[in-house]
Design a protein around this motif. Structure first.
Motif, PDB file in Angstrom:
ATOM      1  N   THR A  52      34.799 -16.195   0.974  1.00 44.41           N
ATOM      2  CA  THR A  52      34.107 -16.680  -0.225  1.00 44.41           C
ATOM      3  C   THR A  52      33.502 -18.057   0.031  1.00 44.41           C
ATOM      4  N   THR A  53      34.254 -18.931   0.659  1.00 47.17           N
ATOM      5  CA  THR A  53      33.746 -20.269   0.987  1.00 47.17           C
ATOM      6  C   THR A  53      32.587 -20.199   1.973  1.00 47.17           C
ATOM      7  N   THR A  54      32.701 -19.336   2.966  1.00 43.47           N
ATOM      8  CA  THR A  54      31.625 -19.175   3.949  1.00 43.47           C
ATOM      9  C   THR A  54      30.361 -18.629   3.285  1.00 43.47           C
ATOM     10  N   THR A  55      30.522 -17.690   2.373  1.00 45.15           N
ATOM     11  CA  THR A  55      29.370 -17.140   1.652  1.00 45.15           C
ATOM     12  C   THR A  55      28.708 -18.221   0.799  1.00 45.15           C
ATOM     13  N   THR A  56      29.512 -19.044   0.144  1.00 46.06           N
ATOM     14  CA  THR A  56      28.967 -20.140  -0.670  1.00 46.06           C
ATOM     15  C   THR A  56      28.154 -21.097   0.192  1.00 46.06           C
ATOM     16  N   ARG A  57      28.704 -21.462   1.311  1.00 42.91           N
ATOM     17  CA  ARG A  57      27.996 -22.371   2.216  1.00 42.91           C
ATOM     18  C   ARG A  57      26.712 -21.731   2.733  1.00 42.91           C
ATOM     19  N   THR A  58      26.746 -20.451   3.018  1.00 46.37           N
ATOM     20  CA  THR A  58      25.574 -19.760   3.551  1.00 46.37           C
ATOM     21  C   THR A  58      24.425 -19.759   2.550  1.00 46.37           C
TER      22      THR A  58
END
Length: 180
Positions: A52-58
């Protein structure tokens, strides 16, 4: 000799310990299984939170690199970024991309917003930024992702854990990213 024979008889009368280990194992097995299943679910929830955090950053990073955006481009960014969640289901993913401009008075207002799985922020509305985020006279791209993780403890206990993250980034190529 008679004394030796009576000791042998006393030992035979004493408690039989042959089934003790089996009984203890039968009592502790359900507890150990629940601990194991709980640990597996906690590890899985942590992995989903990282996704979820990686998707937000992406989504925030890709948008902050643009010089201008359209609804189609924002939809493409969010659609492609949902692949970051793989192998987890993306049906519960809700994403919002928003650009706010902070006035010289320190008030942030929404320039544009686009959501996937949920509505975006209202254009022109005041956006509350956390303390220390945003410099007067600048714009920020805000990426938000929320995901409802379904924990399933062996089919016995099912509970939903809300996971989410918000990331703030400054536009990289222009002071402000216009939406066309």
């Amino acid at each position: 000799m008679a004394l030796h024979g009576s000791l042998r008889t006393t030992r035979q009368i004493g408690p039989d310990k042959k089934g003790t280990a089996l009984l203890e194992f039968a009592i502790t097995l359900p507890v150990l299984l629940m601990l194991y299943l709980g640990f597996v679910q906690i590890c899985d929830a942590v992995a989903v939170y990282r996704k979820t955090t990686t998707t937000t950053r992406t989504i925030a990073d890709l948008t902050s690199q643009m010089t201008q955006v359209s609804d189609t481009e924002l939809d493409s960014i969010m659609s492609a970024s949902s692949q970051v969640m793989a192998p987890y289901a993306t049906t519960g993913v809700r994403m919002v991309l928003t650009q706010v401009t902070v006035s010289s008075a320190g008030v942030a207002t929404v320039d544009w917003s686009r959501g996937s799985g949920v509505g975006g922020d209202a254009v022109g509305s005041v956006y509350t930024l956390p303390a220390g985020v945003g410099i007067n006279g600048t714009s920020l791209v805000i990426g938000k992702v929320n995901y409802d993780y379904l924990a399933n403890l062996g089919g016995i206990v099912r509970t939903e854990i809300p996971l989410g993250d918000t990331i703030y980034m400054y536009p990289r190529s222009t002071p402000k990213i216009p939406k066309v």
